[in-house]
Scaffold this motif. Sequence first.
Motif, PDB file in Angstrom:
ATOM      1  N   CYS A   1      -8.851  16.266   1.439  1.00  0.00           N
ATOM      2  CA  CYS A   1      -7.721  15.378   1.770  1.00  0.00           C
ATOM      3  C   CYS A   1      -6.392  16.123   1.741  1.00  0.00           C
ATOM      4  O   CYS A   1      -5.559  15.975   2.644  1.00  0.00           O
TER       5      CYS A   1
ATOM      6  N   ASN B   1       2.150  10.560   1.370  1.00  0.00           N
ATOM      7  CA  ASN B   1       2.120  10.400  -0.088  1.00  0.00           C
ATOM      8  C   ASN B   1       0.700  10.563  -0.629  1.00  0.00           C
ATOM      9  O   ASN B   1       0.498  11.154  -1.698  1.00  0.00           O
ATOM     10  N   PHE B   2      -0.266  10.043   0.104  1.00  0.00           N
ATOM     11  CA  PHE B   2      -1.662  10.184  -0.319  1.00  0.00           C
ATOM     12  C   PHE B   2      -2.075  11.648  -0.323  1.00  0.00           C
ATOM     13  O   PHE B   2      -2.687  12.139  -1.294  1.00  0.00           O
TER      14      PHE B   2
ATOM     15  N   ALA C   1       3.018   6.711   4.344  1.00  0.00           N
ATOM     16  CA  ALA C   1       2.029   6.363   3.328  1.00  0.00           C
ATOM     17  C   ALA C   1       0.955   7.436   3.227  1.00  0.00           C
ATOM     18  O   ALA C   1       0.532   7.825   2.127  1.00  0.00           O
TER      19      ALA C   1
ATOM     20  N   PHE D   1       1.523   6.755  -6.670  1.00  0.00           N
ATOM     21  CA  PHE D   1       0.418   7.674  -6.943  1.00  0.00           C
ATOM     22  C   PHE D   1       0.888   9.124  -6.845  1.00  0.00           C
ATOM     23  O   PHE D   1       0.616   9.942  -7.736  1.00  0.00           O
ATOM     24  N   ALA D   2       1.611   9.441  -5.764  1.00  0.00           N
ATOM     25  CA  ALA D   2       2.117  10.805  -5.582  1.00  0.00           C
ATOM     26  C   ALA D   2       3.109  11.179  -6.675  1.00  0.00           C
ATOM     27  O   ALA D   2       3.067  12.297  -7.208  1.00  0.00           O
TER      28      ALA D   2
ATOM     29  N   LEU E   1       0.923   4.107  -2.900  1.00  0.00           N
ATOM     30  CA  LEU E   1       0.660   5.519  -2.643  1.00  0.00           C
ATOM     31  C   LEU E   1       1.837   6.395  -3.059  1.00  0.00           C
ATOM     32  O   LEU E   1       1.648   7.525  -3.520  1.00  0.00           O
ATOM     33  N   GLN E   2       3.044   5.869  -2.889  1.00  0.00           N
ATOM     34  CA  GLN E   2       4.216   6.607  -3.340  1.00  0.00           C
ATOM     35  C   GLN E   2       4.202   6.765  -4.865  1.00  0.00           C
ATOM     36  O   GLN E   2       4.512   7.837  -5.395  1.00  0.00           O
TER      37      GLN E   2
ATOM     38  N   GLY F   1      -0.368  13.545  -3.118  1.00  0.00           N
ATOM     39  CA  GLY F   1      -0.986  13.188  -4.391  1.00  0.00           C
ATOM     40  C   GLY F   1      -2.328  13.873  -4.582  1.00  0.00           C
ATOM     41  O   GLY F   1      -2.640  14.378  -5.670  1.00  0.00           O
TER      42      GLY F   1
ATOM     43  N   VAL G   1       0.838  -1.197   0.000  1.00  0.00           N
ATOM     44  CA  VAL G   1       0.000   0.000   0.000  1.00  0.00           C
ATOM     45  C   VAL G   1       0.873   1.247   0.000  1.00  0.00           C
ATOM     46  O   VAL G   1       0.612   2.204  -0.740  1.00  0.00           O
ATOM     47  N   GLU G   2       1.928   1.225   0.815  1.00  0.00           N
ATOM     48  CA  GLU G   2       2.829   2.367   0.872  1.00  0.00           C
ATOM     49  C   GLU G   2       3.500   2.600  -0.476  1.00  0.00           C
ATOM     50  O   GLU G   2       3.626   3.748  -0.934  1.00  0.00           O
TER      51      GLU G   2
END
Length: 461
Positions: free
Chosen positions: A161, A419-420, A416, A13-14, A10-11, A423, A6-7
């Motif tokens: 967010c 990064n979310f 994590a 994604f960013a 998300l990385q 992003g 997941v981390e």
Amino acid sequence: MIGGSVETLLQQFATFMWGTPLIVLLVGGGLFFVIYSRGLPYRHLGHGLAILTGRYDQSYAQGTLNHFQALSTALSGTLGLGNISGVALAITAGGPGAVFWMWVTAVVGIATKFFTATAAVMYRGRDSAGELQGGPMYVIREGLGARWLWLAFVFAFAGLCGTQPIFQINELVNLLRTSVAYPLNLASDGSHFLFDLVVGILAALVIFAIISGQLQRVGKVTARIVPTMVLVYLVMTGGVLISHASAIPEAFSLIFHDAFSATAVAGGALGTVIKVGVSRGAFSNEAGIGTESMAHGAARTNEPVREGLVAMVGPIIDTLLVCTCTALAILVTGVWQLGQNDGVLLTAGAFSATYGSWGPILLTMMVIFLSLSTILTFWYYGSKCLGFLIGAQHQHHYVWIYCVFIVIGAVASLTALFNFLIGMYAVMAIPTMVSALLLSPRIMRRAQEYFAQQKLNKSYR
């Protein structure tokens, strides 16, 4: 294993969101505004500064903040750790040439801010409680109509967010722990939870005390804090530059050479230099991101173009002035070559080179005010986004959620989640830029009518 995947996701994604497509949208869109307007915002910069003096304030107009308070509120959200640690990290990751591309982002960002802030007042709308609001979600709803409403919800969700206080409070706590807690034996490497918790609670109480007065109090506080912070920081960096005056020409030469070299001095490929500079510049001055439009949309005026002229002063102060001073301080002192990859500590090293042991202390005091002012403004942005999503009658509950996140951000290491949030911060640019580009013909017509009327009345200077 699941947590690690997941981390990683998300990385990625960013990284993707701050990649080439966003650079094209922000810089390309900004260049379009410059060309399409034939440089109109730049030609009327003096009028924008005159508006800030209060000469054109309309006490009878709709809105909550006067022009100066609106700019101060927007700047309190942009003037933060990005101006200190962000610039240092840009130089570390992309080399001195990244500073040039930060400048490019700011220069085209002037035109972008003019268009987005003008639209924020032109297309203000009523929330579910009947209050007049501004911001990209209302621009989309009022200006583009129902078929684009989904884009307004995208912005509101991403804004909710992306404007969480976790990153700012975490960075502030890390700096206070290093510069205050450890030297005074208030915490150790293995047992700093209590110190972090106390700082988080105190920060939450300070923010709560201010935001309980709603936007009016936020505007009054930022109108006093922001000019003071800018002046004090310019004096501090000015001292560094004066003491290393002979190195300034070489620093500028390094910035320009590194910006276009095939292999940058510290950042690797030219593409990396551009990406780092543009992303840091956009993160710093928020031109095209859309958050600042929520502050400018609250301006007390019936002339949207005036607020657009006020808003375009933001990138000049934030990036061309403050960020440049930070970058030059880091380059002229040579600390960027020491291999330090912690942004705040790298900037602290530049101040230490001039002020000795007082350098980190002065910087720590500045970071406290910068961080808290950003956290303060982010509450306003987040609450407005939440109000759009679930109804303004429920957004008053957000203050409690927000203060809890301040405390959580102070005591937890949430890579994590960072990064979310980063992003989602980038996601906001898509609705903001798309709506501004689509509405640009109407915005230009309004601007032309405004300046024609000013000349007709012989009141324009």
